[in-house]
Scaffold this motif. Structure first.
Motif, PDB file in Angstrom:
ATOM      1  N   ASP A  83       2.123   5.147   1.960  1.00  0.00           N
ATOM      2  CA  ASP A  83       1.720   6.204   1.149  1.00  0.00           C
ATOM      3  C   ASP A  83       2.426   6.294  -0.058  1.00  0.00           C
ATOM      4  O   ASP A  83       3.065   5.100  -0.124  1.00  0.00           O
ATOM      5  N   MET A 269       9.385  12.241   8.807  1.00  0.00           N
ATOM      6  CA  MET A 269       8.057  12.151   9.066  1.00  0.00           C
ATOM      7  C   MET A 269       7.552  11.909  10.416  1.00  0.00           C
ATOM      8  O   MET A 269       7.100  12.732  11.130  1.00  0.00           O
ATOM      9  N   GLU A 327      10.632  20.612   1.190  1.00  0.00           N
ATOM     10  CA  GLU A 327       9.893  19.850   0.363  1.00  0.00           C
ATOM     11  C   GLU A 327      10.647  19.325  -0.754  1.00  0.00           C
ATOM     12  O   GLU A 327      10.666  18.424  -1.338  1.00  0.00           O
ATOM     13  N   LYS A 501       5.374  16.331   0.002  1.00  0.00           N
ATOM     14  CA  LYS A 501       4.308  16.880   0.543  1.00  0.00           C
ATOM     15  C   LYS A 501       3.884  15.937   1.483  1.00  0.00           C
ATOM     16  O   LYS A 501       3.407  16.668   2.762  1.00  0.00           O
ATOM     17  N   ALA A 502       3.436  14.707   1.492  1.00  0.00           N
ATOM     18  CA  ALA A 502       2.792  13.826   2.406  1.00  0.00           C
ATOM     19  C   ALA A 502       3.697  13.584   3.645  1.00  0.00           C
ATOM     20  O   ALA A 502       3.285  13.427   4.636  1.00  0.00           O
ATOM     21  N   LEU A 504       5.900  15.954   4.753  1.00  0.00           N
ATOM     22  CA  LEU A 504       5.788  17.106   5.860  1.00  0.00           C
ATOM     23  C   LEU A 504       4.536  17.327   6.147  1.00  0.00           C
ATOM     24  O   LEU A 504       4.308  18.064   7.305  1.00  0.00           O
ATOM     25  N   ASP A 505       3.477  16.721   5.850  1.00  0.00           N
ATOM     26  CA  ASP A 505       2.137  17.017   6.313  1.00  0.00           C
ATOM     27  C   ASP A 505       1.485  15.673   6.499  1.00  0.00           C
ATOM     28  O   ASP A 505       0.652  15.249   5.398  1.00  0.00           O
ATOM     29  N   PRO A 506       1.717  15.008   7.415  1.00  0.00           N
ATOM     30  CA  PRO A 506       1.271  13.528   7.710  1.00  0.00           C
ATOM     31  C   PRO A 506      -0.288  13.283   8.081  1.00  0.00           C
ATOM     32  O   PRO A 506      -0.492  12.229   8.474  1.00  0.00           O
ATOM     33  N   ALA A 507      -1.033  14.378   7.963  1.00  0.00           N
ATOM     34  CA  ALA A 507      -2.363  14.249   8.549  1.00  0.00           C
ATOM     35  C   ALA A 507      -3.306  13.088   7.801  1.00  0.00           C
ATOM     36  O   ALA A 507      -3.826  12.315   8.435  1.00  0.00           O
ATOM     37  N   TYR A 509      -1.960  10.227   6.330  1.00  0.00           N
ATOM     38  CA  TYR A 509      -1.035   9.293   6.692  1.00  0.00           C
ATOM     39  C   TYR A 509      -1.913   8.891   8.204  1.00  0.00           C
ATOM     40  O   TYR A 509      -2.303   7.599   8.342  1.00  0.00           O
TER      41      TYR A 509
END
Lengths: 520, 124, 141
Positions: A83, A269, A327, A501-502, A504-507, A509
């Protein structure tokens, strides 16, 4: 087990590891061709950096990329998932290695070259890149060990008694740290039944909180020791000043950052609940590291040991971002990592030059650098003030993010932890500034050594043109990068925010990992 | 069985840590070795010990019911291999350090950090 | 190790152990064994040779530096994984080829090639470490 064909473009995920690994093997095979070694090593590192850059662009464009080894579907197979955080760090690492290889080649003794200097540097790069791109915790352990073996070899290369002493003090704690990490992995596997990071994110939400906190504490100890967080950082001060400066530059730029990366990755994460539970401990570690690092730097007189303490203070900044957990805080930590890789790589290389010019390793026996070479004094000063975080240099912006993150969180929640972290980051900036300003005054402004301190070696008044080309200009290039990122901070700040951002919101990933090699 | 193995792993770990607290390099090495083996035992126990069927799947069939979990063993094998490489490196290193520093007592290894330097200057 | 018996037996022992290590390497495909174990056996064979006749003789007998063997093994292992690039499958995916040899079917595969690479890496790395330890003067580990 039928799966979709893997497009060749997906192999980009592997290249940051495969190129330096194969390159290291190639250089060993060609060990008789001494003249070819350095150019080939630089070429291989540069190609790796190029691949990393393409990867960064690709991740920014279309989200995390993944590939699963051997077509064993995740979570059973080993997945490489890249990522923004991993790609950005891998790019910075390869860039620093490419540039620092030149000074390394300039003053490496023949014996070091015969003992496989360049293959070990590339092996180190492979280990570091592997740690940044892997999506599997056990695989992370493997890359840690690859990195550790290469760093042992580099630290002990040349085998001066001082280096052996430093390597012993570096080796035992770091081996212990990876063992503790492995212990945490065993327990984590027992609790969750998986070690794939994307899979763990979902599983950790359902897991027993107390057991999770214990495992995360073990991870904190293991990674914290690698990252040189207080109180497990004495190995760094005992070893980083012992090898030749360019090797110290490589190790300082890469190793501790991998530890901090692993902490951010695993706590922010993969196990976010555990991070919240560990927040008080993280905050204590961060505050202590932030303040004690520069304090030790103020009291230290060995030039390269002093830089080691500045490095420790910087690790505190990354830990503070993780402890804040917002963040902005994570963005500050990630962008500080990039800045620190470039800055410390430059600083150790220039410190080597300064020691050569002044003929001493002790700041009390230095002095008069400004008169001897204004150019080197300027490059040295810029690198130092960048590390301290003085605007308009690159160290300022990550710390700015951290300070805003701290004050914002305190104002929003009235949380005393955030206030303490905020104060500690500010205090760190002040103390680092004092340490750096004193150092610069002693080395550059003061006209001569202190009375009673004579340089141990001869002063070398002029750099040879080879030294200028292979040591000064690469270091100056890195410093120009620091100035550039300070004046135009959008790339590094944007990278930090995208990363946070990535994280905290690993969807995205998770989606990338599960899709790798076809749907299960 | 699991409880007994857990206790055994605990014994390994504590013996390893005890040896690591020593000042003699060779004891610290042995301590690292014991610690590493304790960790491997932990992984084995964490993967649940079962007295079962070998986890081998014949052509296209699912493995038999009650088969042992092969993954912890794969993890341990990897850990042993890597630990072995690192350990042998540390062994060589300790030997070289003993040769060139003439000390295996960590208190006497002060080349990198000499004792009793003078105070740093107190002015600016 | 200045014993006549040992010095006489060591070369034969080394030869037998090297042959056995290849056997273990190939056996590892379907039964216990494999590249790592085989490599360790081969490295201990070299270690015995070095002990009996001195590390320098052992190095000379190897002809190339042990680390070169390890590097070749690493390259072979990587290449065995790269072969899957041609088949649009991920890195390290096992590829198999069967040859009919009359009575038996000979199966060649990339995992076997990979194992061979592991064998060479282990032989090279361990041999260089052990021969370094056998040196009495300051030489490379």
């Amino acid at each position: 087990m039928q799966s979709l064909p893997t497009p060749p473009g997906q192999w980009l995920v592997l290249l940051p590891v495969l190129i330096p690994l194969a390159g290291a093997a190639l250089l060993l095979l060609l060990r008789q061709m001494k003249l070819l070694q350095l150019p080939l090593a630089v070429l291989i590192a540069a190609v790796t950096a190029l691949c990393d850059f393409v990867l960064v662009m690709r991740v920014a464009e279309s989200g995390p990329q993944a590939m699963t080894m051997g077509n064993w579907l995740p979570p059973f197979g080993i997945a490489f998932t890249v990522d923004a955080l991993g790609a950005g760090f891998a790019f910075a690492a390869a860039l620093v290695v490419t540039i620092v290889l030149l000074p390394l080649g300039a003053d490496a003794p023949d014996r070091a070259r015969r003992d496989g200097l360049y293959p070990q540097v590339l092996l180190l790069l492979a280990g570091v890149s592997g740690a940044f791109v892997t999506g599997d915790l056990f695989n992370l352990y493997v890359w840690f060990e690859v990195m550790l073996i290469a760093s042992f070899g580099l630290l002990a290369l040349g085998r001066q008694p001082m280096q052996l002493d430093g390597t012993v003090k570096y080796g035992f704690p770091n081996f212990m740290a990876t063992s503790i990490f492995l212990l945490a992995l065993g327990l984590l596997y027992g609790l969750m039944g998986t070690l794939n990071m994307a899979d763990l994110i979902g599983a950790s939400a359902r897991a027993d909180k107390a057991a999770l906190a214990a495992i995360a504490a073990l991870l904190l100890v293991g990674f914290g020791m690698k990252a040189a967080g207080f109180p497990l950082n004495t190995w760094l001060a005992a070893s980083y000043h012992t090898p030749p400066p360019a090797i110290a530059a490589l190790l300082a730029a890469l190793l501790t950052k991998v530890g901090a990366y692993a902490l951010i990755r695993s706590l922010a994460m993969v196990l976010p609940d555990a991070r919240v539970m560990l927040e008080p401990a993280l905050a204590v570690v961060a505050v202590a590291t932030l303040t004690l690092g520069p304090l030790a730097a103020i009291a230290e007189t060995g030039l390269r040991r002093l830089i080691g303490f500045l490095l420790i203070g910087g690790i505190g900044a990354m830990l503070a971002g993780l402890a804040l957990g917002t963040e902005q805080g994570l963005a500050g930590a990630a962008s500080y990592g990039i800045h620190a890789m470039l800055a410390l790589g430059a600083l150790y290389v220039i410190a080597g030059l300064v020691e050569k010019l002044t003929g001493a390793g002790d700041t009390r026996a230095m002095g008069g650098l400004l008169a001897m070479s204004p150019l080197i004094a300027m490059v040295f000063g810029l690198a130092l003030f960048a590390v301290a975080g003085v605007p308009p240099l690159s160290g300022f912006w990550p710390k700015f993010l951290l300070v805003t993150a701290g004050i914002d969180r305190w104002l929003a929640t009235g949380d005393m932890t955030a206030l303490a972290l905020w104060l500690a980051v500010l205090l760190n900036a002040l103390l680092s500034l004092i340490a750096v300003a004193r150092l610069f005054a002693h080395v550059a402004w003061r006209a001569a050594p202190l009375p009673g301190f004579a340089p141990q070696g001869p002063r070398q008044v002029m750099l040879t043109s080879r030294e200028e080309r292979m040591v000064l200009w690469p270091a100056a290039l890195l410093v120009m990068g620091l100035v550039g990122l300070g004046l135009w901070p959008e790339p590094i700040m944007g990278f930090g925010m995208a990363t946070a951002k990535a994280l905290l919101d690993p969807a995205a990933y998770i989606a990338a990992t599960q899709l790798a090699g076809g749907s299960p | 069985m699991n409880a007994a193995m857990a206790v055994l792993a605990g014994l390994f770990l504590s013996a390893g840590i005890y040896l690591l607290l020593s000042r003699a390099l060779i004891r610290m090495l042995l301590g690292l070795l014991l610690f590493g083996n304790g960790v491997n035992l932990v992984i084995l126990v964490a993967g649940r010990l079962s007295r079962g069927v070998p986890p081998i799947a014949l052509d296209g069939k699912l493995p038999l019911a009650g088969a042992a979990n092969p993954l912890p063993q794969a993890l341990i094998l990897t850990a042993i291999v890597i630990g072995f490489a690192l350990f042998s490196f540390l062994l060589v290193l300790a030997y070289r350090a003993y040769q060139s520093l003439d000390a295996d007592d960590t208190n006497e290894m002060r080349v990198a950090e000499p004792k009793g330097g003078p105070e740093p200057p107190l002015s600016y | 190790m200045n014993s006549l018996i040992f010095r006489t037996v060591a070369p034969f022992l080394t030869a037998v152990m090297l042959a056995f290590s290849i056997f273990v390497l190939l056996r590892g495909h379907n039964e216990p064994g494999g590249g790592f174990i085989g490599g360790l056996i081969a490295a201990s064979a070299l270690a015995i040779y070095g002990m009996a006749l001195g590390p320098d003789v052992a190095r000379k007998a190897l002809r190339v530096h042990p680390l070169v063997i390890a590097a070749a093994g690493l390259l072979i292992a990587i290449l065995s994984g790269m072969m899957s690039l041609a088949y649009d499958v991920p890195f390290l995916t096992g590829l198999w080829a069967e040859f009919n040899m009359g009575r038996d079917v000979l199966t060649l595969s990339t995992p076997m090639l990979f194992d061979f690479g592991v064998y060479l890496v282990v032989v090279g790395a361990v041999a260089s470490m052990v021969l370094g330890l056998e040196d009495n003067e300051e030489e490379s580990p």
